[in-house]
Design a protein around this motif. Sequence first.
Motif, PDB file in Angstrom:
ATOM      1  N   LEU A   1       0.741  -1.208  -0.107  1.00 62.10           N
ATOM      2  CA  LEU A   1       0.102  -0.150   0.016  1.00 62.10           C
ATOM      3  C   LEU A   1       0.709   1.541  -0.104  1.00 62.10           C
ATOM      4  N   VAL A   2       2.068   1.041   0.226  1.00 58.55           N
ATOM      5  CA  VAL A   2       2.953   2.260   0.276  1.00 58.55           C
ATOM      6  C   VAL A   2       3.396   2.772  -1.138  1.00 58.55           C
TER       7      VAL A   2
ATOM      8  N   PHE B   1      11.091  -3.425   7.394  1.00 61.24           N
ATOM      9  CA  PHE B   1      11.495  -4.580   6.211  1.00 61.24           C
ATOM     10  C   PHE B   1      11.852  -5.673   7.161  1.00 61.24           C
ATOM     11  N   THR B   2      10.829  -6.593   7.529  1.00 59.92           N
ATOM     12  CA  THR B   2      10.774  -7.679   8.432  1.00 59.92           C
ATOM     13  C   THR B   2      11.274  -8.814   7.845  1.00 59.92           C
TER      14      THR B   2
ATOM     15  N   PRO C   1       9.847  -9.607  -1.260  1.00 62.30           N
ATOM     16  CA  PRO C   1      10.736  -9.076  -1.835  1.00 62.30           C
ATOM     17  C   PRO C   1      10.099  -8.056  -2.801  1.00 62.30           C
ATOM     18  N   THR C   2      11.199  -6.784  -2.680  1.00 60.34           N
ATOM     19  CA  THR C   2      10.517  -5.364  -3.257  1.00 60.34           C
ATOM     20  C   THR C   2      11.808  -4.889  -4.043  1.00 60.34           C
TER      21      THR C   2
ATOM     22  N   LEU D   1      12.537   6.528  -1.842  1.00 55.17           N
ATOM     23  CA  LEU D   1      12.513   5.415  -2.773  1.00 55.17           C
ATOM     24  C   LEU D   1      11.108   5.005  -3.279  1.00 55.17           C
ATOM     25  N   GLU D   2      10.927   4.815  -4.457  1.00 52.81           N
ATOM     26  CA  GLU D   2       9.437   4.363  -5.025  1.00 52.81           C
ATOM     27  C   GLU D   2       9.608   2.722  -5.040  1.00 52.81           C
ATOM     28  N   PRO D   3       8.718   1.949  -4.519  1.00 49.07           N
ATOM     29  CA  PRO D   3       8.532   0.567  -4.978  1.00 49.07           C
ATOM     30  C   PRO D   3       8.475   0.127  -6.390  1.00 49.07           C
ATOM     31  N   THR D   4       9.066  -0.970  -6.752  1.00 49.29           N
ATOM     32  CA  THR D   4       8.881  -1.430  -8.054  1.00 49.29           C
ATOM     33  C   THR D   4       8.902  -2.838  -8.094  1.00 49.29           C
ATOM     34  N   ALA D   5       8.586  -3.594  -9.304  1.00 50.04           N
ATOM     35  CA  ALA D   5       8.989  -4.910  -9.169  1.00 50.04           C
ATOM     36  C   ALA D   5      10.221  -5.507  -8.755  1.00 50.04           C
ATOM     37  N   PHE D   6      10.046  -6.588  -7.952  1.00 48.47           N
ATOM     38  CA  PHE D   6      11.358  -7.289  -7.674  1.00 48.47           C
ATOM     39  C   PHE D   6      11.873  -7.960  -9.015  1.00 48.47           C
ATOM     40  N   ARG D   7      13.395  -7.806  -9.085  1.00 51.14           N
ATOM     41  CA  ARG D   7      13.822  -8.555 -10.164  1.00 51.14           C
ATOM     42  C   ARG D   7      15.210  -9.398  -9.887  1.00 51.14           C
TER      43      ARG D   7
END
Length: 217
Positions: free
Chosen positions: A148-149, A168-169, A174-175, A194-200
């Motif tokens: 949601l962030v 980050f527990t 993975p993010t 930071l902006e969350p994106t897909a984990f690669r």
Amino acid sequence: MRLTVHEFISLDGVIQGPGGPEEDPANGFTAGGWAVPFVEGDEFGNVVTGWFARAGALLFGRTTFELMRAFWPDVDPAADPVSASLNTLPKYVVSNTLTDPGWEPTTVLTGDPVDSVARLKDELADRPGELQVHGCARLAAALHAAGLVDEYRLFTFPVTVGAGKRLFTPDAPPTGFRVLETRTTSAGGVYTALEPTAFRRGDITVEDGREVVSIVD
């Protein structure tokens, strides 16, 4: 309205009790106040003031809300723009036990925290500014896990404190992240937006005697 999370974080990932020994002693935490030696100066203050200048509403868990309520109403809003934001902006607190917030304007969100915040984001979608979380370790971790962030603003300080609450527990998904902004203060704090994106993931192989880097997914 974008949901943004703001945290002071140690090198080993702890966000518990940065502001004082009695701030959050839960689970026997004794290292409270670890961020204070690094927060002096205009550089730090300008970053934090800039956070609150973007706020349209504030979101808290109960513990952080009660800590803020005990401190910020005594700070003159005319002298401190952070106090002006905290004392006048709409506040939302996630709690199933709080009945009298005692710090207006405040709305109590009951029920499942993640569901409540998701509904709130929808309700505030067309409002100006950001829905900001400051501290609130358990709530912030839950919102991160739920995806949601929209943006993380982290001030990392050159100190390790051992066990404590983390954003980050170990069980968080993975993010990936895209760095939007970064700066370093003279006291050694490192601010990163930071902006969350897909984990690669990637892989490194050897072809014809040379290292080859490839992205797996």
